[in-house]
Scaffold this active site. Structure first.
Site, short mmCIF file in Angstrom:
data_model
loop_
_atom_site.label_atom_id
_atom_site.label_comp_id
_atom_site.label_asym_id
_atom_site.label_seq_id
_atom_site.Cartn_x
_atom_site.Cartn_y
_atom_site.Cartn_z
N THR A 180 2.94 -1.48 8.62
CA THR A 180 3.44 -2.65 9.40
C THR A 180 3.53 -3.72 9.30
O THR A 180 4.07 -4.74 10.00
CB THR A 180 2.23 -2.12 10.94
OG1 THR A 180 1.50 -2.81 9.74
CG2 THR A 180 1.86 -0.96 11.74
N HIS B 139 9.17 -24.27 9.32
CA HIS B 139 8.09 -24.64 10.73
C HIS B 139 6.36 -24.63 9.67
O HIS B 139 5.58 -25.41 10.28
CB HIS B 139 7.46 -24.13 11.82
CG HIS B 139 9.09 -24.01 12.13
ND1 HIS B 139 9.64 -24.25 13.56
CD2 HIS B 139 10.74 -24.80 11.99
CE1 HIS B 139 10.17 -24.80 14.68
NE2 HIS B 139 11.29 -25.59 13.16
N ASP C 253 0.74 -1.00 0.21
CA ASP C 253 -0.25 0.09 -0.35
C ASP C 253 1.05 1.19 -0.51
O ASP C 253 1.84 1.01 0.12
CB ASP C 253 -1.10 0.07 1.51
CG ASP C 253 -0.61 0.03 2.55
OD1 ASP C 253 0.84 0.46 2.77
OD2 ASP C 253 -0.87 0.81 3.47
N HIS D 228 6.18 -30.77 11.11
CA HIS D 228 5.23 -29.38 10.70
C HIS D 228 4.14 -29.85 9.81
O HIS D 228 3.24 -28.23 10.11
CB HIS D 228 6.40 -28.84 9.99
CG HIS D 228 7.20 -28.25 11.20
ND1 HIS D 228 7.05 -27.34 12.49
CD2 HIS D 228 8.75 -29.02 11.23
CE1 HIS D 228 8.33 -27.72 12.90
NE2 HIS D 228 9.77 -28.30 12.06
N CYS E 215 3.19 -2.78 3.95
CA CYS E 215 2.44 -1.43 4.02
C CYS E 215 3.30 -1.01 5.41
O CYS E 215 4.49 -1.50 5.56
CB CYS E 215 0.68 -2.21 4.57
SG CYS E 215 0.05 -3.18 6.67
C1 RB5 Z 1 -1.80 3.34 6.26
O1 RB5 Z 1 -1.63 4.03 6.83
C2 RB5 Z 1 -1.42 1.81 7.28
O2 RB5 Z 1 -2.40 1.48 8.35
C3 RB5 Z 1 -1.16 0.05 6.24
O3 RB5 Z 1 0.18 1.06 6.23
C4 RB5 Z 1 -0.31 -0.29 7.45
O4 RB5 Z 1 0.20 -0.19 8.77
C5 RB5 Z 1 -1.90 -1.27 7.77
O5 RB5 Z 1 -1.98 -2.47 8.94
#
Ligand code: RB5
Length: 149
Positions: A67, A98, A8, A133, A65
């Site tokens: 996170t 695993h 994203d 596994h 993304c």
């Molecule tokens: C986008 O702002 C952010 O929410 C997305 O990239 C991600 O971290 C969501 O889990």
């Protein structure tokens, strides 16, 4: 080896760095977007990458993304996907050995470029161990079957 990759807006830079690395290592890469830092919704990218991996068009997926969490949660809704969020190489190694993870997820706001590329290398170069596994992965598939209509 064929890799499907997507991001994203929160990981547009990291996705491009990973693509550059994969190209330099002669992997076959398909970029499923997004293609700019304009805001978008990570499930819209997770779904086509997840489907391409489950349909065996690609050996592995890489989804990034901000996170690595949201895009991984979305990908894991597709039966057959085992998307693993990794922020260290130990986890990348372990999830291949695993869990037979077929999608790697990472967060651009979490890991630096050098570490992210080491995680990618580790993930793509580690084999599934099978044996005990496999039985556990079969149980994950049973859960999917229980809740699919
Ligand atoms: C986008 O702002 C952010 O929410 C997305 O990239 C991600 O971290 C969501 O889990």
């Amino acid at each position: 080896m064929k890799i499907a990759i997507g991001c994203d807006h929160g990981a547009f830079r990291l996705k491009n760095e990973i693509i550059e690395f994969l190209n330099s290592e002669n992997y076959e890469v398909k970029d499923f977007g997004t293609y700019s830092e304009e805001s978008c919704d990570y499930p819209d990218i997770a779904l086509p990458v997840a489907e391409a991996v489950v349909n065996k068009e690609y050996d592995f997926g890489i989804l990034v993304c901000g996170t690595g969490i949201g895009i991984g949660i979305a990908a894991n809704k597709v039966p057959g996907v085992r998307a693993a969020l990794c922020s260290d190489t130990f986890s990348a190694h372990a999830t291949r050995e695993h869990n037979n993870a077929n999608i790697l997820t990472m967060g651009q706001r979490v890991v630096g470029t050098g570490l992210a590329l080491d995680i990618v290398k580790t993930f793509l170069n580690t084999e599934f161990e099978g044996e005990r596994h496999q039985k556990r992965i079969d149980k994950i598939s049973e859960i999917e079957k229980k809740y699919s209509k």
